[in-house]
Design a protein around this motif. Structure first.
Motif, mmCIF file in Angstrom:
data_model
loop_
_atom_site.group_PDB
_atom_site.id
_atom_site.type_symbol
_atom_site.label_atom_id
_atom_site.label_comp_id
_atom_site.label_asym_id
_atom_site.label_seq_id
_atom_site.Cartn_x
_atom_site.Cartn_y
_atom_site.Cartn_z
ATOM 1 N N LEU A 16 0.914 -1.050 -0.134
ATOM 2 C CA LEU A 16 0.094 0.058 0.114
ATOM 3 C C LEU A 16 0.746 1.114 -0.047
ATOM 4 O O LEU A 16 1.846 1.285 0.820
ATOM 5 C CB LEU A 16 -0.949 0.027 1.231
ATOM 6 C CG LEU A 16 -1.797 1.016 1.261
ATOM 7 C CD1 LEU A 16 -3.253 0.528 1.718
ATOM 8 C CD2 LEU A 16 -1.476 2.144 2.215
ATOM 9 N N TYR A 17 0.642 2.263 -0.940
ATOM 10 C CA TYR A 17 1.604 3.503 -1.028
ATOM 11 C C TYR A 17 0.702 4.173 -0.530
ATOM 12 O O TYR A 17 -0.796 4.625 -0.686
ATOM 13 C CB TYR A 17 1.648 3.553 -2.624
ATOM 14 C CG TYR A 17 2.612 2.646 -2.824
ATOM 15 C CD1 TYR A 17 4.085 2.797 -2.932
ATOM 16 C CD2 TYR A 17 2.222 1.478 -3.650
ATOM 17 C CE1 TYR A 17 5.005 1.931 -3.341
ATOM 18 C CE2 TYR A 17 3.236 0.663 -4.093
ATOM 19 C CZ TYR A 17 4.607 0.819 -4.082
ATOM 20 O OH TYR A 17 5.410 -0.167 -4.613
ATOM 21 N N SER A 18 1.178 5.436 0.316
ATOM 22 C CA SER A 18 0.502 6.761 0.451
ATOM 23 C C SER A 18 1.233 7.538 -0.385
ATOM 24 O O SER A 18 2.358 8.031 -0.277
ATOM 25 C CB SER A 18 0.788 7.021 2.056
ATOM 26 O OG SER A 18 0.415 8.256 2.188
ATOM 27 N N ASP A 19 0.417 8.263 -1.675
ATOM 28 C CA ASP A 19 1.205 8.966 -2.511
ATOM 29 C C ASP A 19 1.969 7.958 -3.361
ATOM 30 O O ASP A 19 1.654 7.019 -3.836
ATOM 31 C CB ASP A 19 1.656 10.105 -2.103
ATOM 32 C CG ASP A 19 0.517 11.210 -1.582
ATOM 33 O OD1 ASP A 19 -0.721 11.230 -2.192
ATOM 34 O OD2 ASP A 19 0.759 12.013 -0.679
ATOM 35 N N THR A 20 3.234 8.408 -3.145
ATOM 36 C CA THR A 20 4.306 7.449 -4.019
ATOM 37 C C THR A 20 5.106 6.844 -2.842
ATOM 38 O O THR A 20 6.027 6.128 -3.390
ATOM 39 C CB THR A 20 5.139 8.564 -4.701
ATOM 40 O OG1 THR A 20 5.823 9.486 -3.922
ATOM 41 C CG2 THR A 20 4.248 9.066 -5.976
ATOM 42 N N GLU A 21 4.900 6.929 -1.657
ATOM 43 C CA GLU A 21 5.697 6.294 -0.600
ATOM 44 C C GLU A 21 5.127 4.885 -0.129
ATOM 45 O O GLU A 21 3.836 4.860 0.131
ATOM 46 C CB GLU A 21 5.915 7.204 0.840
ATOM 47 C CG GLU A 21 6.566 8.337 0.367
ATOM 48 C CD GLU A 21 7.998 8.419 0.118
ATOM 49 O OE1 GLU A 21 8.628 7.493 0.509
ATOM 50 O OE2 GLU A 21 8.427 9.122 -0.976
ATOM 51 N N LEU A 22 5.877 3.974 0.074
ATOM 52 C CA LEU A 22 5.382 2.775 0.741
ATOM 53 C C LEU A 22 5.113 2.800 2.028
ATOM 54 O O LEU A 22 5.795 3.401 2.753
ATOM 55 C CB LEU A 22 6.715 1.745 0.636
ATOM 56 C CG LEU A 22 6.469 0.157 1.011
ATOM 57 C CD1 LEU A 22 5.305 -0.419 0.076
ATOM 58 C CD2 LEU A 22 7.631 -0.689 1.105
ATOM 59 N N ALA A 23 3.925 2.288 2.316
ATOM 60 C CA ALA A 23 3.250 2.455 3.831
ATOM 61 C C ALA A 23 3.067 1.379 4.498
ATOM 62 O O ALA A 23 3.263 1.357 5.576
ATOM 63 C CB ALA A 23 2.145 3.443 3.533
ATOM 64 N N ALA A 24 2.521 0.280 3.727
ATOM 65 C CA ALA A 24 2.350 -0.991 4.325
ATOM 66 C C ALA A 24 2.500 -2.160 3.391
ATOM 67 O O ALA A 24 2.478 -1.833 2.365
ATOM 68 C CB ALA A 24 0.878 -0.931 4.763
ATOM 69 N N VAL A 25 2.965 -3.248 4.064
ATOM 70 C CA VAL A 25 3.198 -4.497 3.425
ATOM 71 C C VAL A 25 2.769 -5.733 3.867
ATOM 72 O O VAL A 25 2.408 -5.789 5.326
ATOM 73 C CB VAL A 25 4.836 -4.727 3.106
ATOM 74 C CG1 VAL A 25 5.120 -5.965 2.388
ATOM 75 C CG2 VAL A 25 5.551 -3.617 2.483
ATOM 76 N N SER A 26 2.178 -6.753 3.260
ATOM 77 C CA SER A 26 1.641 -7.833 3.643
ATOM 78 C C SER A 26 2.178 -8.861 2.904
ATOM 79 O O SER A 26 2.037 -8.980 1.568
ATOM 80 C CB SER A 26 -0.014 -8.020 3.708
ATOM 81 O OG SER A 26 -0.251 -9.175 4.406
#
Length: 101
Positions: A16-26
């Motif tokens: 999951l990206y917030s704008d262009t930044e990686l925010a979460a991973v599963s």
């Protein structure tokens, strides 16, 4: 929440990206017709925004669309399914909790 979830199948993970930044991973691995989610993390600067829940919902819906069952080794995914049994309970490999198997 300005976020975008994606399936990174090549790396066996959902992101999951917030704008262009990686925010979460599963992260997961597949064995036969079962997808085992073993690790979900939200980067510290993005915690408290509901990103892990949004990513988990996306991942579970994608998993359902592929006709796979879920083995939630990750505590967050397990609790998410337990909290939303009407929507996602049918994805579990068995009605028992993962700790009872």
């Amino acid at each position: 929440m300005d976020a975008r979830a994606e399936h990174d199948a090549e790396r066996s993970r959902f992101v999951l990206y917030s704008d262009t930044e990686l925010a979460a991973v599963s992260e997961y691995f597949d064995v036969g017709d079962t997808r085992n989610f073993f690790h979900t993390v939200t980067l510290p600067q993005y915690r408290g925004r509901g990103y892990a829940a949004a990513l988990t919902e996306y991942a579970l819906n994608d998993t359902r669309s592929r006709r796979l069952l879920v083995q939630p080794s990750c505590w967050f995914v397990r609790e998410f399914i337990e909290t939303n049994p009407d929507e996602f309970g049918d994805l579990l490999t068995s009605p028992e909790s993962p700790d009872e198997r």
